[in-house]
Structure formats: C-alpha cells, structure tokens
Motif scaffolding. Structure first.
Motif: not given
Length: 304
Positions: A96-97, A100-101, A103-104, A111-112, A115-116, A129
């Motif tokens: 997940w992280k 997120k990284q 995506a940045k 959005s989260d 991603i989900k 996770h």
C-alpha cells in the motif's frame, strides 16, 4: 471504427552502423491484447523501449492515443503503464505504501479510493498492507501491474511478465490481463513463452533480426484450411495403398502410424475407404497447430 491506442510507423533504431530494428509498423486497438514475439536479440525490447521513450529512435513515429510521442512526450506517455523486466519496490514498505508513494509522483490526483479499486482489481487486498519483502514473485508481479495501472492508462506494456512464475501464478496472471482487456485496457505483451502468448493474445507479431516478418490473429491458428492429423491403423501397407488414391499429403509413415495433411472434407472419405478394405482404425486425430509451429516456420527454426 476501432479506436487505435498505439501506432508505430516505420520505427527504426541504429547504433553506429548496426540497425537493431528496421521499419517496424503495427497498431493496437482499444481492449486488444497484442503479443510481441521473436528470438533473443531480435529487437523486441528495443521496440518497447522506443515506445516508452527509454531510447531514442533513429527514424519513425510512435503515436499513443493519437498523440505523437516526439511532439508531446508528457501528453502521450501519460496514457501508458509499463512493467519492463522486473517491477522494483521499496521492500521494507508495504504494498500500500509503495502504491501511495508512486501515486504522489504522478501528474494526476489519485485518491485512496482509486488505489483501493486497483488493489481489488489485481486481487491483492488480502496482502496489500504487508511488507513487499514477504510477497511471493506472483504477488510482486500483481503489485507491479497495480503500480502500472494506478493512473488508469489506456495502454499497458509488459516485458516478459511471467518470468519465474509457477503454473498457478501464470494462470492467475492470464485471468488478470484478460479482465483488464475486457474492461477496455489495451495490452502489449512481450514474452518468450509461446504457450502463454497463445493462451492470452488476440493478435501477435513476430520480430526476426530486427524486422517485423508476420502479424496474425491468434484465432487463425485454429482455423487452418489444411489439417494435420495422425492416423494409426492395423495394416500400414494396405492403408498406404488406399491413402495414395486420395487427395491428401502423407507427411510421414512409421509402420502403421501416419501423419497426414488433409482437408476437413476428406476425413470421412479416409474412414470409409479404410473400413471398406477391412483396415482397422485405432486412431484418427487432429494435431493442433500451435504458435510454436508458426514461430519456428517463420523464423527458420530460430531459438528463443
């Protein structure tokens, strides 16, 4: 009219005096899975690197969703997600992280919830996770696809995506790619595993010594006008005399076992003629023409 997602026009690459690829042209439509095949060193990876701008072309044009890569690289490449060789992650971070990284770093605001949805699509919800270092190779490949899909690209490019996967991992990967294509994502997949390509692609191109030698629909492999069949009988000598009178080609005979090239229409005639001559038929079956057969025929038996 089909929507063209990727178009290559006369793409060439020279290094010094050596031409790596020569006038490569093909296109991929929306929702199509397109296979890129060729022996080692044929130029497949050079083509892929040219598409995503990792190397410069000597000549030619690449258009993605109608945008010329040379005219507006950022606008064109935002429509592409790619896994070239092995996907790379921060192993000490969770899946997940990692997403997120990634995506940045994207130009789009992801959005989260988006991603989900991608995580669910690649069937990684149960482990997203957990730290990536605990993932199997198949799980890392699925996370790589999630990373490539996170900005919702029109075109997904995969270079040898099933390397190292076990049979179950390959089967799961095939299902994922087919589902993506069904939902409108176009896929360009390069692989040396011909059986995998045969099970997943709609069309394929063969690259040999830097030249595109052949493009064909995968469905055409199963629609051959001439069938290759095996025939096993009780009396090979008597059967040979009968077969010589029919409109067919005897490719090989080994005692009572024959390999024949025939039309579908002549199959019942073979059976009737042998039965009339009191020659028993133990087997009469079609040899399915495979992608490997086509590949070897078109590359002079070139090794992968």
């Amino acid at each position: 009219m089909p929507e063209t997602v990727l178009q290559l026009e006369n793409v060439s690459k020279k290094i010094g005096k050596k031409e790596i690829i020569h006038n490569i042209s093909f296109e991929i439509q929306k929702g199509e899975i397109f296979g890129l095949l060729g022996p080692n060193g044929a130029g497949k990876t050079t083509i892929i690197r040219s598409i995503v701008g990792l190397i410069s072309k000597t000549n030619g044009k690449v258009s993605i969703c109608g945008v010329n890569l040379d005219d507006d690289f950022k606008d064109a490449i935002q429509n592409v997600g790619a896994i070239i060789e092995n996907p790379e992650f921060y192993m000490y971070m969770s899946g997940w992280k990692n997403l997120k990284q990634f995506a940045k770093m994207n130009r789009k605001n992801i959005s989260d919830e988006q991603i989900k949805q991608i995580v669910e699509k690649v069937k990684m919800t149960h482990a997203i996770h957990n730290k990536v270092k605990t993932y199997s190779l198949g799980m890392r490949q699925r996370l790589g696809v999630a990373q490539a899909l996170i900005h919702q690209p029109a075109l997904l490019i995969l270079d040898e995506p099933t390397n190292g996967l076990d049979p179950q991992g390959m089967a799961e990967f095939r299902m994922l790619i087919k589902e993506l294509a069904t939902n409108g994502t176009s896929v360009l997949i390069s692989s040396h595993l011909l059986s995998e390509i045969q099970q997943i692609t709609d069309r394929f191109a063969i690259i040999d010594k830097g030249h595109l030698t052949h493009i064909e629909k995968m469905s055409d492999l199963t629609e051959e006008k001439i069938l290759k069949v095996t025939l096993e009988v009780s009396d090979g000598e008597s059967a040979r005399l009968i077969l010589d009178t029919l409109d067919l080609e005897i490719v090989e005979q080994n005692g009572n076992l024959f390999v024949l090239n025939v039309t579908r229409e002549v199959l019942p005639e073979i059976s009737r003629a042998l039965v009339r001559a009191n020659v028993d038929i133990f087997e009469l079956s079609k040899i399915h023409f495979s992608l490997e057969d086509r590949f070897l025929a078109l590359t002079n038996g070139g090794e992968l």
